[in-house]
Design a protein around this motif. Structure first.
Motif, PDB file in Angstrom:
ATOM      1  N   LEU A  76       0.849  -1.207   0.000  1.00  0.00           N
ATOM      2  CA  LEU A  76       0.000   0.000   0.000  1.00  0.00           C
ATOM      3  C   LEU A  76       0.883   1.255   0.000  1.00  0.00           C
ATOM      4  O   LEU A  76       0.662   2.196  -0.772  1.00  0.00           O
ATOM      5  CB  LEU A  76      -0.909  -0.010   1.230  1.00  0.00           C
ATOM      6  N   ILE A  77       1.923   1.249   0.824  1.00  0.00           N
ATOM      7  CA  ILE A  77       2.849   2.390   0.913  1.00  0.00           C
ATOM      8  C   ILE A  77       3.524   2.614  -0.440  1.00  0.00           C
ATOM      9  O   ILE A  77       3.648   3.738  -0.924  1.00  0.00           O
ATOM     10  CB  ILE A  77       3.899   2.142   2.021  1.00  0.00           C
ATOM     11  N   GLU A  78       3.885   1.495  -1.063  1.00  0.00           N
ATOM     12  CA  GLU A  78       4.531   1.528  -2.393  1.00  0.00           C
ATOM     13  C   GLU A  78       3.589   2.133  -3.426  1.00  0.00           C
ATOM     14  O   GLU A  78       3.910   3.091  -4.132  1.00  0.00           O
ATOM     15  CB  GLU A  78       4.892   0.074  -2.768  1.00  0.00           C
ATOM     16  N   LYS A  79       2.348   1.606  -3.442  1.00  0.00           N
ATOM     17  CA  LYS A  79       1.372   2.074  -4.458  1.00  0.00           C
ATOM     18  C   LYS A  79       1.017   3.553  -4.251  1.00  0.00           C
ATOM     19  O   LYS A  79       0.763   4.279  -5.189  1.00  0.00           O
ATOM     20  CB  LYS A  79       0.102   1.218  -4.413  1.00  0.00           C
ATOM     21  N   ASP A  80       1.001   3.971  -2.954  1.00  0.00           N
ATOM     22  CA  ASP A  80       0.691   5.386  -2.673  1.00  0.00           C
ATOM     23  C   ASP A  80       1.931   6.264  -2.765  1.00  0.00           C
ATOM     24  O   ASP A  80       1.854   7.476  -2.555  1.00  0.00           O
ATOM     25  CB  ASP A  80       0.067   5.523  -1.264  1.00  0.00           C
ATOM     26  N   ASN A  81       3.068   5.595  -2.993  1.00  0.00           N
ATOM     27  CA  ASN A  81       4.352   6.314  -3.051  1.00  0.00           C
ATOM     28  C   ASN A  81       4.555   7.223  -1.836  1.00  0.00           C
ATOM     29  O   ASN A  81       4.943   8.388  -1.942  1.00  0.00           O
ATOM     30  CB  ASN A  81       4.436   7.145  -4.346  1.00  0.00           C
ATOM     31  N   LEU A  82       4.226   6.665  -0.660  1.00  0.00           N
ATOM     32  CA  LEU A  82       4.320   7.427   0.587  1.00  0.00           C
ATOM     33  C   LEU A  82       5.768   7.428   1.074  1.00  0.00           C
ATOM     34  O   LEU A  82       6.364   6.358   1.237  1.00  0.00           O
ATOM     35  CB  LEU A  82       3.416   6.806   1.665  1.00  0.00           C
ATOM     36  N   LYS A  83       6.323   8.603   1.291  1.00  0.00           N
ATOM     37  CA  LYS A  83       7.693   8.689   1.824  1.00  0.00           C
ATOM     38  C   LYS A  83       7.664   9.042   3.319  1.00  0.00           C
ATOM     39  O   LYS A  83       8.344   8.425   4.145  1.00  0.00           O
ATOM     40  CB  LYS A  83       8.485   9.765   1.056  1.00  0.00           C
ATOM     41  N   LEU A  84       6.862  10.078   3.645  1.00  0.00           N
ATOM     42  CA  LEU A  84       6.824  10.549   5.050  1.00  0.00           C
ATOM     43  C   LEU A  84       5.365  10.710   5.459  1.00  0.00           C
ATOM     44  O   LEU A  84       4.636  11.537   4.911  1.00  0.00           O
ATOM     45  CB  LEU A  84       7.544  11.899   5.157  1.00  0.00           C
ATOM     46  N   GLY A  85       4.904   9.862   6.389  1.00  0.00           N
ATOM     47  CA  GLY A  85       3.497   9.939   6.793  1.00  0.00           C
ATOM     48  C   GLY A  85       3.156   8.825   7.759  1.00  0.00           C
ATOM     49  O   GLY A  85       4.027   8.390   8.531  1.00  0.00           O
ATOM     50  N   ILE A  86       1.903   8.389   7.697  1.00  0.00           N
ATOM     51  CA  ILE A  86       1.450   7.312   8.575  1.00  0.00           C
ATOM     52  C   ILE A  86       0.603   6.317   7.782  1.00  0.00           C
ATOM     53  O   ILE A  86       0.072   6.648   6.720  1.00  0.00           O
ATOM     54  CB  ILE A  86       0.579   7.850   9.743  1.00  0.00           C
ATOM     55  N   VAL A  87       0.518   5.119   8.348  1.00  0.00           N
ATOM     56  CA  VAL A  87      -0.480   4.151   7.891  1.00  0.00           C
ATOM     57  C   VAL A  87      -1.475   4.007   9.037  1.00  0.00           C
ATOM     58  O   VAL A  87      -1.064   3.801  10.186  1.00  0.00           O
ATOM     59  CB  VAL A  87       0.152   2.771   7.630  1.00  0.00           C
ATOM     60  N   TYR A  88      -2.770   4.158   8.735  1.00  0.00           N
ATOM     61  CA  TYR A  88      -3.816   3.894   9.731  1.00  0.00           C
ATOM     62  C   TYR A  88      -4.422   2.534   9.398  1.00  0.00           C
ATOM     63  O   TYR A  88      -4.778   2.275   8.234  1.00  0.00           O
ATOM     64  CB  TYR A  88      -4.924   4.964   9.706  1.00  0.00           C
ATOM     65  N   MET A  89      -4.524   1.656  10.400  1.00  0.00           N
ATOM     66  CA  MET A  89      -5.072   0.313  10.163  1.00  0.00           C
ATOM     67  C   MET A  89      -6.024  -0.039  11.315  1.00  0.00           C
ATOM     68  O   MET A  89      -5.736   0.252  12.476  1.00  0.00           O
ATOM     69  CB  MET A  89      -3.916  -0.686  10.131  1.00  0.00           C
ATOM     70  N   GLN A  90      -7.166  -0.679  10.976  1.00  0.00           N
ATOM     71  CA  GLN A  90      -8.077  -1.126  12.036  1.00  0.00           C
ATOM     72  C   GLN A  90      -8.712  -2.443  11.635  1.00  0.00           C
ATOM     73  O   GLN A  90      -8.743  -2.791  10.454  1.00  0.00           O
ATOM     74  CB  GLN A  90      -9.157  -0.078  12.321  1.00  0.00           C
ATOM     75  N   ILE A  91      -9.205  -3.157  12.654  1.00  0.00           N
ATOM     76  CA  ILE A  91      -9.970  -4.373  12.400  1.00  0.00           C
ATOM     77  C   ILE A  91     -11.208  -4.304  13.284  1.00  0.00           C
ATOM     78  O   ILE A  91     -11.134  -3.872  14.440  1.00  0.00           O
ATOM     79  CB  ILE A  91      -9.163  -5.661  12.698  1.00  0.00           C
ATOM     80  N   THR A  92     -12.378  -4.643  12.682  1.00  0.00           N
ATOM     81  CA  THR A  92     -13.606  -4.679  13.474  1.00  0.00           C
ATOM     82  C   THR A  92     -14.106  -6.127  13.478  1.00  0.00           C
ATOM     83  O   THR A  92     -13.659  -6.955  12.688  1.00  0.00           O
ATOM     84  CB  THR A  92     -14.712  -3.797  12.856  1.00  0.00           C
ATOM     85  N   ARG A  93     -15.121  -6.379  14.330  1.00  0.00           N
ATOM     86  CA  ARG A  93     -15.657  -7.745  14.413  1.00  0.00           C
ATOM     87  C   ARG A  93     -16.522  -8.073  13.203  1.00  0.00           C
ATOM     88  O   ARG A  93     -16.992  -9.170  13.040  1.00  0.00           O
ATOM     89  CB  ARG A  93     -16.468  -7.930  15.709  1.00  0.00           C
ATOM     90  N   GLY A  94     -16.723  -7.070  12.308  1.00  0.00           N
ATOM     91  CA  GLY A  94     -17.456  -7.373  11.066  1.00  0.00           C
ATOM     92  C   GLY A  94     -18.872  -6.833  11.074  1.00  0.00           C
ATOM     93  O   GLY A  94     -19.295  -6.203  12.047  1.00  0.00           O
ATOM     94  N   ALA A  95     -19.586  -7.085   9.979  1.00  0.00           N
ATOM     95  CA  ALA A  95     -20.944  -6.555   9.802  1.00  0.00           C
ATOM     96  C   ALA A  95     -21.947  -7.659  10.090  1.00  0.00           C
ATOM     97  O   ALA A  95     -21.821  -8.782   9.594  1.00  0.00           O
ATOM     98  CB  ALA A  95     -21.128  -6.047   8.375  1.00  0.00           C
ATOM     99  N   ALA A  96     -22.959  -7.324  10.943  1.00  0.00           N
ATOM    100  CA  ALA A  96     -23.989  -8.325  11.301  1.00  0.00           C
ATOM    101  C   ALA A  96     -25.189  -7.560  11.833  1.00  0.00           C
ATOM    102  O   ALA A  96     -25.041  -6.412  12.280  1.00  0.00           O
ATOM    103  CB  ALA A  96     -23.443  -9.258  12.388  1.00  0.00           C
ATOM    104  N   PRO A  97     -26.402  -8.191  11.789  1.00  0.00           N
ATOM    105  CA  PRO A  97     -27.582  -7.494  12.336  1.00  0.00           C
ATOM    106  C   PRO A  97     -27.296  -6.998  13.747  1.00  0.00           C
ATOM    107  O   PRO A  97     -26.726  -7.727  14.570  1.00  0.00           O
ATOM    108  CB  PRO A  97     -28.647  -8.588  12.323  1.00  0.00           C
ATOM    109  N   ARG A  98     -27.695  -5.762  14.060  1.00  0.00           N
ATOM    110  CA  ARG A  98     -27.262  -5.113  15.308  1.00  0.00           C
ATOM    111  C   ARG A  98     -27.743  -5.886  16.534  1.00  0.00           C
ATOM    112  O   ARG A  98     -28.937  -6.069  16.746  1.00  0.00           O
ATOM    113  CB  ARG A  98     -27.797  -3.679  15.372  1.00  0.00           C
TER     114      ARG A  98
END
Ligand SMILES: Cc1ncc(COP(=O)(O)O)c(CN[C@@H]2CONC2=O)c1O
Length: 282
Positions: A76-98
Motif C-alpha cells: 500500500l505504501i509503495e502504491k501510494d508512493n508514501l515517503k513521510l506519513g502514517i499508515v492507519y489500520m483497524q480491524i472490526t468484528r465485522g458486519a452483522a444485524p445489530r
C-alpha cells in the motif's frame, strides 16, 4: 490513492464498509497508527504485536498472519508512493444485524487501512506545546488500543478549545497519560512515567524511549506520579507515534520549568531521531 479492505488493495474512493459494521455501530474493533519515514514503517513489528494483543483482548481473531498484513501495508505504501506519513489500520468484528452480543462465527472481521502524508512536527519538537489538565473519564482497559475513543476525543477537544495541543489526563491526583500520548516528567535527572498497566496504553514510542534511556544510563522510574509532582517537574514531555518526543512547556497556562524544552528532553529527541535513522535510514 489506494486503501486496503480485507485482503485487497483497491482505489481509496471505492473503500466502503457496511452500515451495520460493528466498528461503526459499537466501536467494536482495534486500531494502529504506524509512522512511515523514507518509505519504511518504523517499529512495525511492535505495532503488529500490539495489534494482535488488542484484537485478542476483545476476542477478535485476525484472519491473516502478521507477516501478510505487513506485506500488504508495504504494498500500500509503495502504491501510494508514501515517503513521510502514517499508515492507519483497524480491524472490526465485522458486519452483522445489530445485537450487542457477538455475531455468529461465520461473520468475518473487517480490516481497513490507508496512508496519509504527515510531516515531522518540527515547530512542536523545537518549541514545545501547551497542554491542559482533565479528569480521565475512560474505562479501565486503556491498554487495549480500541476504537472506543469517546473519552480520548472529548479530552482532546477540550484542549483544542483552549488552543492547546494535548490534554494530560489524571484519575484523582494520579496522572495517567495524554488523550493520544504517553506523558513523562523529569525530576533531578530521572525520567518518571506511568507504569504500563490497564490505565494507559503501552506506547510503542514509550518503549523506544525506555530502551534508549537504559542504553544511555538515563535513570527511569515507571510509576504513578501525582499532579503535585507534575507541577514541580523540571521538565515534562509527551510521546506518540505521530508526536515523537514532544516537550510540554505549559500546563493549564502555567510554565513548566523555564518555559523552554529541557536538556533531558532534548537528549531523548536526539536519541529517538537516531533510532529512526537506524531503522529507516533517513
Ligand atoms: C491513549 C494513547 N496513549 C498513548 C499513545 C502513544 O502510543 P504510541 O507511542 O504507540 O503511538 C497513543 C497513540 N495513539 C495513536 C498514535 O497517533 N495517533 C493515535 O491515535 C494513544 O492513543
Amino acid at each position: 490513492k489506494y486503501a486496503i479492505v480485507n485482503d485487497h488493495i483497491i482505489n481509496r474512493e471505492e473503500a466502503k464498509v457496511d452500515i451495520e459494521d460493528r466498528g461503526y455501530q459499537f466501536g467494536d474493533g482495534v486500531y494502529e497508527v504506524i509512522r512511515v519515514y523514507n518509505g519504511k514503517m518504523f517499529t512495525v513489528k511492535e505495532h503488529m504485536e500490539r495489534f494482535v494483543r488488542s484484537a485478542e483482548s476483545i476476542g477478535i481473531k485476525i484472519p491473516y498472519a502478521s507477516e501478510n498484513i505487513t506485506k500488504m501495508l508495504e504494498d500500500l505504501i509503495e502504491k501510494d508512493n508514501l515517503k513521510l506519513g502514517i499508515v492507519y489500520m483497524q480491524i472490526t468484528r465485522g458486519a452483522a444485524p445489530r445485537n450487542h452480543a457477538f455475531p455468529a462465527g461465520d461473520v468475518v472481521p473487517v480490516i481497513t487501512a490507508y496512508t496519509k502524508e504527515m510531516p515531522i512536527p518540527e515547530a512542536n519538537l523545537q518549541s514545545g506545546v501547551k497542554t491542559i489538565l482533565t479528569e480521565d473519564i475512560r474505562w479501565l482497559r486503556c491498554d487495549i488500543k480500541s476504537l472506543n475513543l469517546l473519552g480520548n476525543i472529548l479530552a482532546k477537544q477540550k484542549a483544542a478549545e483552549q488552543g492547546c495541543y494535548e490534554a494530560i489526563q489524571h484519575r484523582g491526583q494520579d496522572v495517567t497519560e495524554g488523550s493520544s500520548s504517553n506523558v513523562y516528567i523529569v525530576k533531578n535527572g530521572t525520567v518518571i512515567t506511568h507504569e504500563s498497566n490497564n490505565l494507559i496504553l503501552k506506547g510503542i514510542t514509550k518503549d523506544v524511549i525506555l530502551k534508549v534511556c537504559a542504553e544511555n544510563e538515563i535513570p527511569v522510574e515507571e510509576r504513578t506520579f501525582s499532579l503535585e509532582e507534575l507541577a514541580q517537574a523540571d521538565e515534562v514531555f509527551l510521546s506518540s507515534t505521530t508526536s515523537e518526543v514532544t516537550p510540554i512547556v505549559v500546563i493549564d497556562e502555567k510554565k513548566v520549568g523555564t518555559g523552554s524544552p529541557g536538556p533531558i528532553t532534548k537528549k531523548l529527541q536526539a536519541l529517538f531521531k537516531q533510532e529512526i535513522e537506524n531503522q529507516c535510514g533517513i
